[in-house]
Design an enzyme around this catalytic site. Structure first.
Site, PDB file in Angstrom:
ATOM      1  N   PRO A  63      54.832  23.028  54.934  1.00 64.62           N
ATOM      2  CA  PRO A  63      54.101  21.782  55.189  1.00 64.62           C
ATOM      3  C   PRO A  63      55.017  20.688  55.734  1.00 64.62           C
ATOM      4  O   PRO A  63      56.161  20.538  55.291  1.00 64.62           O
ATOM      5  CB  PRO A  63      53.541  21.404  53.817  1.00 64.62           C
ATOM      6  N   HIS A  64      54.494  19.958  56.713  1.00 64.85           N
ATOM      7  CA  HIS A  64      55.239  18.863  57.333  1.00 64.85           C
ATOM      8  C   HIS A  64      54.239  17.903  57.950  1.00 64.85           C
ATOM      9  O   HIS A  64      53.062  18.230  58.081  1.00 64.85           O
ATOM     10  CB  HIS A  64      56.225  19.389  58.376  1.00 64.85           C
ATOM     11  N   GLY A  65      54.703  16.740  58.322  1.00 69.15           N
ATOM     12  CA  GLY A  65      53.816  15.712  58.851  1.00 69.15           C
ATOM     13  C   GLY A  65      53.511  15.892  60.326  1.00 69.15           C
ATOM     14  O   GLY A  65      54.060  16.758  61.006  1.00 69.15           O
TER      15      GLY A  65
END
Length: 149
Positions: A63-65
């Site tokens: 997960p990352h922005g």
């Protein structure tokens, strides 16, 4: 490089999450706790997941922005959260999340290391089953770093 990106405080190996979004929130909180991101970055992580799954195989998600969330990153950092009971990630079971906060490309080398781990079933299993932060650090530190003084 990994040692700079992966703060031992952001390695959490006994997490529990109700669902994928809860797991992403916990990942984001780990990045907030080490002052790598502004709390609003967590919302960009959830937005990224809604647009494209961050599941990469072998029980691992990254997960990352979103690109728009880069301004909410104080410094490049990683968090490794292990969910021993697993989390349903759009139909795939995930036990390890490697959360990424990146303004630049400092995380790219780590992603290459992670890809190598996932291609090796024994190392992928070691990451999924890690119970000691030192084991996670050892797995995610590129071998060439060990050989250079």
């Amino acid at each position: 490089m990994t040692g700079d990106l992966l703060d031992r405080r952001a390695i959490r190996l006994t997490e529990v999450a109700a669902d994928r979004d809860d797991a992403i929130r916990r990942c984001g909180e780990a990045l907030v706790d080490i002052d790598a991101v502004h709390p609003e970055y967590v919302q960009t992580m959830l937005a990224r997941e809604r647009s494209v799954s961050t599941y990469v195989g072998e029980g691992v998600a990254i997960p990352h922005g979103t690109l728009a969330g880069k301004d909410l990153v104080h410094r490049d950092a990683l968090a490794v959260l292990r969910f021993p009971a697993g989390v349903d990630w759009g139909g795939q079971p995930v036990t390890v999340c490697v959360a990424i906060a990146a303004r630049g490309d400092g995380h790219v080398e780590l992603l290459a290391s992670l890809a190598e781990i996932l291609l090796d079933p024994d190392r992928a299993r070691a990451l999924r089953e890690a119970t000691d932060p030192e084991d996670v650090l050892a797995l995610l530190t590129p071998a060439r770093e060990d050989s250079n003084p």
